[in-house]
Design an enzyme around this catalytic site. Structure first.
Site, short mmCIF file in Angstrom:
data_model
loop_
_atom_site.label_atom_id
_atom_site.label_comp_id
_atom_site.label_asym_id
_atom_site.label_seq_id
_atom_site.Cartn_x
_atom_site.Cartn_y
_atom_site.Cartn_z
N GLU A 1 -22.07 -8.69 3.19
CA GLU A 1 -22.57 -9.72 4.10
C GLU A 1 -23.52 -9.14 5.16
O GLU A 1 -24.57 -9.71 5.42
CB GLU A 1 -21.41 -10.45 4.80
N ASP B 1 -17.13 -9.01 2.01
CA ASP B 1 -17.19 -9.65 3.33
C ASP B 1 -16.19 -8.91 4.22
O ASP B 1 -14.98 -9.04 4.02
CB ASP B 1 -16.85 -11.13 3.25
N ILE C 1 -15.33 -9.15 7.45
CA ILE C 1 -14.47 -10.07 8.21
C ILE C 1 -14.91 -11.48 7.86
O ILE C 1 -15.97 -11.93 8.31
CB ILE C 1 -14.56 -9.87 9.74
N ASP C 2 -14.12 -12.18 7.07
CA ASP C 2 -14.40 -13.58 6.80
C ASP C 2 -13.60 -14.38 7.83
O ASP C 2 -12.37 -14.39 7.78
CB ASP C 2 -14.00 -13.97 5.38
N THR D 1 -15.24 -14.43 11.30
CA THR D 1 -15.65 -13.66 12.49
C THR D 1 -15.46 -14.44 13.78
O THR D 1 -15.01 -13.88 14.79
CB THR D 1 -17.13 -13.21 12.36
N ASP E 1 -18.15 -15.03 0.35
CA ASP E 1 -17.04 -15.85 0.85
C ASP E 1 -16.11 -16.26 -0.30
O ASP E 1 -14.93 -16.51 -0.09
CB ASP E 1 -17.56 -17.16 1.47
#
Length: 262
Positions: free
Chosen positions: A67, A86, A88-89, A91, A213
C-alpha cells in the site's frame, strides 16, 4: 502449513511489534493525509518495511505490491510470485487509538491468490488460509455462518473517503439495514472479511477497495466456505474493488439488493 505462509506470519509478527510499540504513544505518530480522510503514518511505513525485509530475505526474487511503497521494480505481468501487503488496514482507527485494525499479507502465484493472513495485533488473532486447505483462526479451523435468511443476519459494511462514496453508502445502508439484524462499520476491510470467515458476522459489503484490502481476506472467506463476488455477483472483485462476502445463502440475498449499486 505452507512454508511461504510461515514466512509471512514471521513478517506480520515483526510488523506487529512496530505497531504495538507505537500504539502506546499515539500522540507522537507522524501523520500525513494522502487525500481527504485517507491517512498514512510513519508507523505504516515502518511496519511495511519490516514485512518487506522479512519476505525478501527469504525470497529475494519475489515481487512486492504494497500500500505505501507501491510496486517493486520487478513486478510485471510475468511475475510468478507477488506479495500483496497492507501494513495497517484501518489506519484511521489506529491513529485514534480505536482498537480495530490489522496487518494483511497475501501471496499471488501465477495470477492466483494461494496464501493469505490477516493478523489483529490488538487481540492477537491470526487468521490464515492456503488455497484448498481451509481457513484457520489461531490454528483452529473456521467456517462461515450458515445463516439461511438475511432477516437473521448481522452484516458489516464500509465506504471510502470520497463524499460521493458516503452518499451512496447511506443509500445501500438503508436498503440492507432495514432487512437484516443490523449493519456495523468497523473501518478495516481485511478484518471484516476475516470476521465473515470466522462466523462472527454473516456478510460484508463495500465499494472502491484496493487489492491489498481484499486479497488475503477474500481467500479466508472462500476457504471458510463462503462466497466473495462483485455487487453484480461476478468474480472480478480483486480488480474492480467492489466486494460482497458472505455465507452462500446470505450472499445470494445480498446480490439482488446491492446489484442496483454495481
Amino acid at each position: 502449513m505452507h512454508p511461504m505462509l510461515n514466512t509471512a506470519i514471521k513478517a506480520a509478527r515483526r510488523a506487529a511489534t512496530v505497531i504495538n510499540r507505537a500504539s502506546f504513544d499515539i500522540d507522537r505518530i507522524v501523520v500525513s493525509e494522502k487525500q481527504h480522510n485517507d491517512f498514512v503514518t510513519d508507523v505504516d511505513q515502518a511496519a511495511e518495511q519490516a514485512i518487506v525485509e522479512t519476505l525478501l530475505k527469504a525470497y529475494p526474487t519475489h515481487a512486492i505490491l504494497a500500500e505505501e511503497s507501491g510496486a517493486s521494480g520487478n513486478l510485471n505481468d510475468e511475475s510468478e510470485f507477488v506479495w500483496i501487503i497492507d501494513p495497517i488496514d484501518g489506519t484511521t482507527n489506529f491513529l485514534h487509538g480505536y482498537p480495530n485494525y490489522c496487518i494483511s499479507i497475501a501471496l499471488k502465484q501465477r495470477g492466483v491468490i494461494t496464501n493469505g493472513l490477516v493478523y489483529d495485533p490488538v487481540r492477537n488473532d491470526l487468521f490464515t488460509a492456503t488455497k484448498g486447505a481451509g481457513a484457520y483462526l489461531n490454528d483452529k479451523r473456521i467456517r462461515v455462518r450458515g445463516t439461511e435468511r438475511i432477516g437473521r443476519a448481522l452484516l458489516s459494511a464500509g465506504h471510502g473517503p470520497d463524499p460521493r462514496a458516503l452518499a451512496e453508502y447511506l443509500r445501500m445502508y438503508e436498503v440492507v439495514a432495514s432487512r437484516s439484524h443490523g449493519v456495523r462499520s468497523g473501518g478495516s476491510a481485511a478484518l471484516e472479511l476475516a470476521n465473515v470467515a470466522a462466523g462472527r458476522i454473516d456478510g460484508y459489503f463495500e465499494k472502491g477497495l484496493k487489492v491489498w484490502d481484499i486479497a488475503a481476506g477474500a481467500l479466508l472467506v472462500t476457504e471458510a466456505g463462503g462466497i466473495v463476488g462483485e455487487f453484480n455477483g461476478e468474480s472480478e472483485y480483486l480488480n474492480k474493488g467492489d466486494v460482497i462476502a458472505a455465507g452462500p445463502k446470505v450472499f445470494g440475498a445480498l446480490v439482488p439488493l446491492l446489484s442496483p449499486f454495481a
